[in-house]
Scaffold this active site. Structure first.
Site: not given
Lengths: 336, 446, 185
Positions: B323, B319, B65
Site C-alpha cells: 500500500h 499475501d 497482490h
C-alpha cells in the site's frame, strides 16, 4: 470538600501545597492509563482552585493570556466542546474552533494535514474529538503541539474520567471501598474505559454490567492482561447494583437497536434501566452519575435522573474546573 | 533459453521433491538443471562458491497482490516482481483484485504480457476472478480465463458469500482441473471489525473480527467441496479452529489444501498495540499490523505451526499486499488492510521459526507444497530434478540484517517488521538458468 | 549555603504588635477592616494581626486567603509551573479597608498579582499593604504601608521566613545562595 481538606481532615487550617508540580510530565493528555495516582491528585488540587474562581461573578483570569487553544471536533458535541472552550476563556486564553466532518466514505483532507495547519498557526494546544479510536495518538506522534483528547471513538475520554472521579471525591471524600457500577453499552463507551483507568489505586471496586452483545468479548482478558484487579464484570444487573455506592448508567444510542445489538429499546429498559425500583438494592445514599446527554426514560428513569441522588449537574460544573486544571498544566509555562 | 552455464559448488541442497539434503554441486546449462553430483566441473561455467549457503528450488508464492492494472501507486508488476525475485521467489501467483479486475481473458492476457516484458526475472501466474468484477453476483467464464493462462480462481480480498454461487464455481473449476482459492470470511460476522476480537480490541476501543468469521466460512467451503469434488485451497488460514476443520476434512480424504502467511505464523494481535521501536511512548495504533485476516493469538500461532509440521497446511504464501504511505498513515479504522511481504518473508521465517519448524519443512512449504497445490509439479516447478527448469535460490542463513523502508524493493513499505533485525537472507536467485539476483557478487567468478 | 538568623520568635511577635497598632491608628479604628493574606505565609501573619486587633479593639476582623498563582505575570515564560491553591475570601471586600499581608516584600510583582486578584473579587474602599520583611530591590512602583523590618539584601541572598503555623517554628533568616533565584517576591 477540597483535596487539602480531605488530607488535613479539617477545613480552614493553613497548609503548604501538598503536591509538587514536578510530578507533571505530560506533554499530552490522551488517556488516563499513563497517569499516576499522584498526577491525578495534582489535577484535582488545581481544580479545587479553579472551582473557587467559577464561584465568582467575574470568571476571568490572566493566567493563559496570549495563549491560543484550538478545538478540533470531528464529531458533533455541544457540551464537551463548550466546557473546554469556557475553560480556556476563563483562563484568559484565546480559542479557535474548527469543525470537520469525518466519515470513512468522504475522506477529504487527511487528519495529519488538517492538524499540521493548526500547528503552523502556532496554537498552544489542540483539543481533539474524533470518531476513530487512536486518532489523537496519530496527532501526538506527528505534531509538536500538545494534544488533549476530548474523546476518540470508543477508546478514551480522559477529561470525563477525571471529572467523574473529581465529582465523587468532592462529594464523598475518601473513596476507599466504594462500589461503583457502570451499566449499559460498555462496548461503545470511551467514558467507561477511561473510568476503568481513572479508578486505579483508590481502593474502589468498579463493576461493569452490560447486555451480552454490548460487552466486548475480550474485556475479561483485557482486565487480566492489564492488571486491572479492581474491575469486575457482572452481567446480572440486580447482582451488580447490590450495595452500590455509585451508579453510572451509560447512554444507549438508538443505532444499537438498528444494528441488532439489542432486541429492542423496550427490552433494554425492562432488563437494564436504572430506576427507583432497582436502586433499592443499592446503598441508601447512592449517587447517580451520567456522562450526558441523558436519554430520559431509557437508560435511566426520569425521576432518578432528576432526583437528589443525581450529581449530574455537579459533573458539569466540575467538568469546567477539571478542564481548566488540565489546560493550566498543558498550556501554562513556556511554549516548547 | 539461456546459453549460460553456471556451476554452483558445495551448496547444502534442500529439495523436498527429491528428499535430497546434502552438500553437493549443481550444474546448470541451457536453462535447466543439467547435473547434480559431487566434484562437478565445467570449463565454460560461471562458478558460484556456495560453501555455507543453502540451495533449494525457487520459491513459489500462491498468493500476492501486484496491484497492476489500476493501483500502480501501490505497486506495479515490475516493482513487485523485483521484490519477489530478491526475496527468493521465482514463481508468483497474482490475485485478481486489480482495477479492472482479472475477470476476462483480455485482462489475464494483459498481465501475462506485461509480466513477460517488464518482469522477466520471475514467472507471473495470474489467478482469475470467480465472479465478475468480484461482485459476488455472477460467475466468470472460467474456460476462457483458463485458456488465457490463469492457474486458479479466487475473489480474494473478498469471499464468495453466496453458497449457491460458490458451489457452481467449484463445479466449473473442477471440470477444468483448476483449484478454487478461497478467502474465507463471513462478512456479517466480520463487519466493522478492525483487528482480532480479543483483549487488544477491547483495550483500543475498536470492533473485533471473531475467529468464528473465518471458521464458519471454512466449514461451509469444506461442505461444498465435498459436494462438488472441487480442488479447494484455503488461503491465509489464521485460526486454531480453521486448522482443526481442515485437518478433519483431510482425514476424510478430501482434496483440500491450505496456506498460511509468514506474519500469521509470527505475530499476534499485540503487535497492533505496541511497536518494538515505540517503548515508553503512548499507545501505538500501528496500521502496519492491520491485515485481513487479522493477527490473532499465541494459541492460534501454535496451532498453525503444528498444522505446518503435520502437513495439514501445505504451503506458506506471502499475501504480499503493498500500500502507498497515505493509505496507512491515517486513522486505524480508515487505513488499508495488508502487509507488504516479499522483502521480509524469508528472513522472518528463518528468524522466528527457528527451532519450531525444520528448515526442510519450510522449504517444502515454499516449493513442492505450492507446486502440488497448483498442480504444476509435473512441469518442473518447485523441484531441482535433472532437466527441470533451473529456478533456484541460494540462501545465507547466517546473514544478519535490519528491515529498512528505503532498502525494500517493493513500493509498499507497509510491514510491521520495520526496524526488526532478521537473520537469513537470499544470496542469489536463478530463474530459467539465469542469475537474476546476485546479492553476493564476491562469490561469483566471471 | 550559610544561614543567619535575623529575627527570633519574640522579634517577630513585637513587630506584629507594632504593625497592628499602626494599622488601627492609620485607619482611625478597626471598624470595616479586613485582612487578606497572600498564600502561603501571608495567611498566618494576617490571622495573627487580626487576632491582635480583635483583642485590642474587641471587634471581629474577617481574614481571607489569596492564591496568586493564576495571576502571576510570568506564567507564560517559566519553565516550571506552580501548584494552584484555593483562594478563600468568604466575605464581601467591597467598600472595606482591605489590608493585604505578605511575609517578604521584594520586587513587588507578587503584590501586583495580588491587586489584580483582589479587584476580581470586589471593589474595596482602600487597599493597604502590610509586610513582615521588606528586602528592597523593587521592580515596580509599589510601596508597603506597614513594614515589620527593613532588611537590605543582596540579589544572591534569600530571606527565609519560618512560622509556627506552617513550619513549626518562628524565625526569619537570611541565606546566601549560589546561582539563579527564580522566586517571585
Amino acid at each position: 470538600m477540597s483535596l487539602s481538606e480531605v488530607k488535613q481532615g479539617t477545613a480552614g487550617q493553613e497548609t503548604l501545597p501538598s503536591l509538587s508540580i514536578d510530578l507533571w510530565h505530560h506533554r499530552h493528555v490522551l488517556d488516563l492509563d499513563d497517569f499516576t495516582r499522584e498526577e491525578i491528585d495534582l489535577v484535582f488540587e488545581i481544580a479545587d482552585g479553579m472551582v473557587e474562581v467559577l464561584s465568582r461573578d467575574v470568571k476571568k483570569l490572566p493566567t493563559l493570556r496570549g495563549k491560543t487553544i484550538a478545538t478540533m471536533f470531528f464529531e458533533p458535541s455541544t457540551r464537551t466542546r463548550a466546557s473546554f472552550e469556557l475553560a480556556a476563556k476563563y483562563l484568559g486564553a484565546d480559542t479557535v474552533g474548527l469543525d470537520a466532518v469525518r466519515s470513512s466514505v468522504a475522506k477529504g483532507e487527511s487528519l495529519i494535514d488538517s492538524l499540521r495547519t493548526l500547528q503552523a498557526l502556532e496554537v498552544d494546544a489542540i483539543i481533539i474529538r474524533h470518531p476513530c479510536s487512536g486518532a489523537p495518538y496519530i496527532a501526538a506522534e506527528h505534531l509538536e503541539t500538545s494534544i488533549i483528547n476530548a474523546g476518540d471513538g470508543c477508546h478514551a475520554h480522559p477529561s470525563q474520567g477525571l471529572l467523574d472521579m473529581y465529582t465523587l471525591r468532592r462529594k464523598l471524600g475518601d473513596l476507599k471501598g466504594c462500589r461503583i457500577v457502570i451499566v449499559g453499552d460498555i462496548m461503545h463507551s470511551r467514558v467507561a474505559r477511561s473510568n476503568i483507568w481513572g479508578t486505579r489505586g483508590l481502593g474502589i471496586k468498579l463493576v461493569l454490567c452490560a447486555p451480552p452483545a454490548l460487552m466486548p468479548h475480550g474485556m475479561a482478558a483485557m482486565l487480566e492482561k492489564c492488571g486491572l484487579q479492581h474491575v469486575s464484570i457482572e452481567p446480572d444487573i440486580n447482582n451488580a447494583l447490590q450495595d452500590a455506592d455509585v451508579v453510572m448508567p451509560l447512554r444507549l444510542q438508538k443505532e444499537r437497536q438498528q444494528s441488532g445489538l439489542i432486541a429492542s429499546i423496550r427490552e433494554y429498559i425492562r432488563l437494564y434501566q436504572v430506576n427507583n425500583e432497582r436502586l433499592k438494592r443499592a446503598q441508601p445514599g447512592v449517587i447517580v452519575m451520567h456522562p450526558g446527554p441523558i436519554n430520559e426514560g431509557i437508560e435511566v428513569s426520569r425521576d432518578v435522573a432528576y432526583s437528589s441522588y443525581s450529581v449530574i449537574e455537579q459533573q458539569v460544573t466540575n467538568g469546567v474546573a477539571v478542564r481548566m486544571a488540565l489546560l493550566y498544566l498543558i498550556a501554562g509555562g513556556k511554549s516548547r | 533459453m539461456s546459453a549460460s552455464v553456471i556451476l554452483i559448488k558445495n551448496v547444502h541442497l534442500i529439495d523436498p521433491s527429491q528428499s535430497f539434503s546434502k552438500a553437493i554441486d549443481v550444474l546448470i546449462s541451457g536453462g535447466i538443471i543439467k547435473k547434480i553430483g559431487k566434484d562437478l566441473s565445467d570449463a565454460s561455467a560461471r562458478i558460484i562458491d556456495a560453501d555455507g549457503l543453502i540451495g533449494c528450488p525457487g520459491f513459489i508464492d500462491l498468493h500476492c497482490h501486484l496491484r497492476q492494472p489500476g493501483f500502480e501507486h501501490k505497486e506495479t508488476i515490475a516493482s513487485g516482481s523485483a521484490a519477489a525475485c530478491r526475496g527468493g521467489f521465482t514463481t508468483i501467483c497474482c490475485m485478481p483484485n486489480t482495477n479492472p479486475a482479472l475477470d476476462n481473458a483480455g485482462a489475464i492476457d494483459y498481465v501475462m504480457k506485461t509480466a513477460a516484458s517488464e518482469a522477466p526475472q520471475v514467472n507471473v501466474l495470474p489467478v482469475g476472478c470467480i465472479t465478475k468484477a468480484r461482485a459476488g453476483k455472477e460467475i466468470v467464464e472460467m474456460s476462457e480465463l483458463a485458456g488465457a493462462g490463469c492457474v486458479a480462481f479466487s475473489d480474494d480480498g473478498s469471499p464468495v458469500s453466496s453458497s449457491r454461487l460458490m458451489s457452481l464455481a467449484m463445479e466449473n473449476a473442477a471440470g477444468l482441473g483448476l483449484p478454487i482459492i478461497d478467502h474465507c470470511e463471513d462478512l456479517d460476522l466480520s463487519e466493522g471489525g478492525q483487528l482480532h476480537d480479543g483483549w487488544v480490541a477491547a483495550r483500543l476501543g475498536m470492533k473485533g473480527i471473531p475467529s468464528a468469521a473465518e471458521e464458519s466460512a471454512v466449514a461451509r467451503d469444506i461442505a461444498l467441496a465435498e459436494l462438488t469434488g472441487a480442488r479447494l485451497h484455503i488461503t491465509h488460514v489464521s485460526t486454531r479452529g480453521a486448522v482443526e476443520l481442515i485437518r478433519n476434512a483431510r482425514l476424510k480424504g478430501l482434496p483440500l489444501t491450505a496456506d498460511v502467511t509468514p506474519h500469521h505464523l509470527t505475530l499476534t494481535e499485540e503487535r497492533v498495540i505496541s511497536r518494538p521501536d515505540h517503548a515508553g511512548a503512548p499507545l501505538a495504533y500501528d496500521t502496519n499490523a492491520k491485515v485481513n485476516p487479522p493477527l490473532r493469538t499465541a494459541s492460534d500461532i501454535e496451532a498453525l505451526i503444528l498444522g505446518l509440521n503435520d502437513g495439514t497446511i501445505d504451503a506458506i504464501a506471502t499475501d504480499h499486499a503493498p500500500h502507498a504511505d497515505e493509505d496507512k498513515l491515517c486513522e486505524f479504522e480508515i487505513a488499508a488492510s495488508g502487509i507488504s511481504g516479499f522483502d521480509t518473508a524469508l528472513g522472518v521465517l528463518l528468524t522466528f521459526l527457528d527451532g519450531k519448524i525444520a528448515l526442510d519443512t519450510l522449504v517444502a512449504c515454499l516449493t513442492s507444497g505450492p507446486a502440488r497445490v497448483l498442480g504444476i509439479g509435473a512441469s518442473g516447478a518447485g523441484t531441482l530434478k535433472t532437466s527441470s527448469p533451473a529456478d533456484m535460490v541460494l540462501i545465507d542463513t547466517k546473514k544478519v540484517w535490519m528491515v529498512e523502508a528505503d532498502a525494500m524493493l517493493s513500493k509498499g513499505k507497509n510491514t510491521p517488521y520495520l526496524g526488526q533485525q532478521l537473520k537469513g537472507m537470499v544470496a542469489a536467485t536463478l530463474h530459467r538458468g539465469e542469475l537474476v539476483y546476485a546479492g553476493v557478487p564476491e562469490r561469483i567468478s566471471r | 549555603m550559610t544561614e543567619k538568623v535575623l529575627l527570633t520568635s519574640s522579634d517577630i511577635e513585637r513587630a506584629l504588635i507594632r504593625i497592628a497598632h499602626e494599622i488601627v491608628e492609620r485607619n482611625k479604628g478597626a471598624k470595616n477592616i479586613a485582612f487578606v493574606g497572600i498564600k502561603t505565609r501571608g495567611v498566618p501573619l494576617a490571622q495573627r494581626l487580626a487576632g491582635i486587633i480583635q483583642d485590642m479593639e474587641k471587634v471581629e476582623i474577617p481574614v481571607g486567603s489569596l492564591d496568586i498563582t493564576l495571576y502571576r505575570d510570568d506564567v507564560s515564560s517559566l519553565n516550571f509551573k506552580h501548584v494552584v491553591q484555593q483562594t478563600n475570601v468568604p466575605f464581601d471586600i467591597t467598600d472595606r479597608q482591605v489590608v493585604l499581608v505578605d511575609d517578604v516584600f521584594y520586587t513587588g510583582r507578587s503584590i501586583r498579582s495580588a491587586l489584580d486578584a483582589l479587584i476580581d473579587l470586589g471593589r474595596p474602599e482602600t487597599i493597604q499593604l502590610a509586610v513582615l520583611i521588606d528586602r528592597g530591590h523593587r521592580e515596580l512602583p509599589i510601596r508597603a504601608d506597614f513594614v515589620g523590618k527593613n532588611i537590605p539584601t543582596a540579589r544572591n541572598e534569600e530571606i527565609k521566613v519560618f512560622l509556627k503555623e506552617t513550619d513549626g517554628t518562628d524565625k526569619v533568616a537570611v541565606v546566601s545562595v549560589e546561582g539563579e533565584n527564580n522566586e517571585l517576591k
